[in-house]
Write an enzyme that holds these catalytic residues in place. Structure first.
Site, PDB file in Angstrom:
ATOM      1  N   LYS A  28      39.037  24.099 112.222  1.00  0.00           N
ATOM      2  CA  LYS A  28      39.367  22.925 113.033  1.00  0.00           C
ATOM      3  C   LYS A  28      40.533  23.202 113.987  1.00  0.00           C
ATOM      4  O   LYS A  28      41.106  22.270 114.552  1.00  0.00           O
ATOM      5  CB  LYS A  28      39.689  21.757 112.107  1.00  0.00           C
ATOM      6  CG  LYS A  28      38.499  21.375 111.227  1.00  0.00           C
ATOM      7  CD  LYS A  28      38.721  20.022 110.620  1.00  0.00           C
ATOM      8  CE  LYS A  28      38.332  19.994 109.169  1.00  0.00           C
ATOM      9  NZ  LYS A  28      38.739  18.750 108.522  1.00  0.00           N
ATOM     10  N   PRO A  51      37.616  14.457 113.252  1.00  0.00           N
ATOM     11  CA  PRO A  51      36.851  15.588 113.808  1.00  0.00           C
ATOM     12  C   PRO A  51      36.589  16.661 112.753  1.00  0.00           C
ATOM     13  O   PRO A  51      37.471  17.002 111.980  1.00  0.00           O
ATOM     14  CB  PRO A  51      37.772  16.119 114.899  1.00  0.00           C
ATOM     15  CG  PRO A  51      38.701  15.002 115.210  1.00  0.00           C
ATOM     16  CD  PRO A  51      38.891  14.256 113.931  1.00  0.00           C
ATOM     17  N   GLU A  52      35.376  17.169 112.745  1.00  0.00           N
ATOM     18  CA  GLU A  52      35.010  18.237 111.817  1.00  0.00           C
ATOM     19  C   GLU A  52      34.845  19.520 112.634  1.00  0.00           C
ATOM     20  O   GLU A  52      34.970  19.515 113.854  1.00  0.00           O
ATOM     21  CB  GLU A  52      33.726  17.862 111.082  1.00  0.00           C
ATOM     22  CG  GLU A  52      33.776  16.425 110.598  1.00  0.00           C
ATOM     23  CD  GLU A  52      33.313  16.182 109.177  1.00  0.00           C
ATOM     24  OE1 GLU A  52      32.898  17.122 108.499  1.00  0.00           O
ATOM     25  OE2 GLU A  52      33.392  15.026 108.743  1.00  0.00           O
TER      26      GLU A  52
END
Ligand SMILES: [Zn+2]
Length: 252
Positions: free
Chosen positions: A51, A2-3
């Site tokens: 994040k 995930p970014e």
């Protein structure tokens, strides 16, 4: 992995599901916080910083980081999840949200929850994004490889490996090029901001402007295929901690 844009969308989804509601259930399945019960408290806000994700409930703040495989799932999305992967379940009436395979899950004091993200550089998805600070951070260590620097969340927060590779392509630099090769660091960090900002509400991430499957990225995941710009064969290297991709003609 995930970014920043994924985490931003996750925060929006949780906000829509939970904000303003009183928790009717709270099950934390991490030993250190297993006795924490926020039932009866109101979910005030959900926010992302780079994040990192924060769900503020009463005097507490549920801090999570998705790391490699983590996700927050809501209602119907939970049907196929294996129970042992669930780290936390929050219920508010008919709504259920669960954190699955989270890399980090901790319950913080709300008053000090931002301490855990104090080390981060400017957040690429913050409304008050600070490009000049990010540009100065980017060029602070001239000999450092570019992709590695882009991935350093202390430089700016939100870039993961997909964006790091795509940014190197659009700026014409090899991922291993020293940061000093970037002649206009401000332009580079603005490109990073633009890429994440345009994708913050999209499910199909694109850096090329084309959302059709197989046309959405320039180089990431395209080893051995033709460069969309010049037709050369995209190369890749998996020898470091992260895989990198580049066009041998467009990037120097
Ligand atoms: Zn090319």
């Amino acid at each position: 992995m995930p970014e920043g844009d994924t985490v931003y969308r996750t925060a929006a989804k949780l906000r829509e599901a939970l904000a303003g509601k009183t928790l009717t259930g709270c099950d934390v399945r991490v030993p250190k916080f297993a006795t924490v019960d926020l039932t009866g408290c109101v979910v005030d806000e959900v926010l992302s910083r780079g994040k990192h994700l924060f769900i503020r409930v009463g005097d507490a703040s549920i801090h999570s980081h998705l790391k490699m495989d983590g996700a927050w799932l809501i209602d119907g999305q939970l049907r196929r999840v294996q129970a042992h992967k669930i780290r936390i379940i929050l219920e508010a009436g008919d709504t259920r949200a669960a954190g699955v395979d989270l890399g980090v899950l901790e319950i913080l004091e709300r008053a000090h929850d931002m301490d855990v993200v104090a080390h981060l550089g400017p957040d690429l998805l913050d409304d008050e994004w600070e490009p000049r600070i990010a540009a100065a951070n980017l060029s602070a260590d001239p000999d450092r490889p570019l992709a590695e620097t882009l991935l350093d969340q202390r430089v700016m927060a939100g870039v993961g490996n997909v964006y790091a590779n795509e940014l190197c392509f659009v700026m014409g630099h090899l991922p291993t090029a020293p940061v000093s090769d970037v002649k206009d660091p401000l332009r580079m960090v603005q490109r990073a901001r633009d890429m994440l900002w345009l994708n913050r509400s999209r499910i199909n991430r694109t850096t090329t402007g084309d959302t059709r499957p197989g046309r959405d990225l320039w180089v990431y995941g395209r080893a051995g295929r033709e460069c969309r710009r010049c037709g050369a064969t995209i190369e890749s290297d998996q020898s470091g901690d992260r895989v990198s991709f580049w066009c041998p003609v467009d990037q120097t």
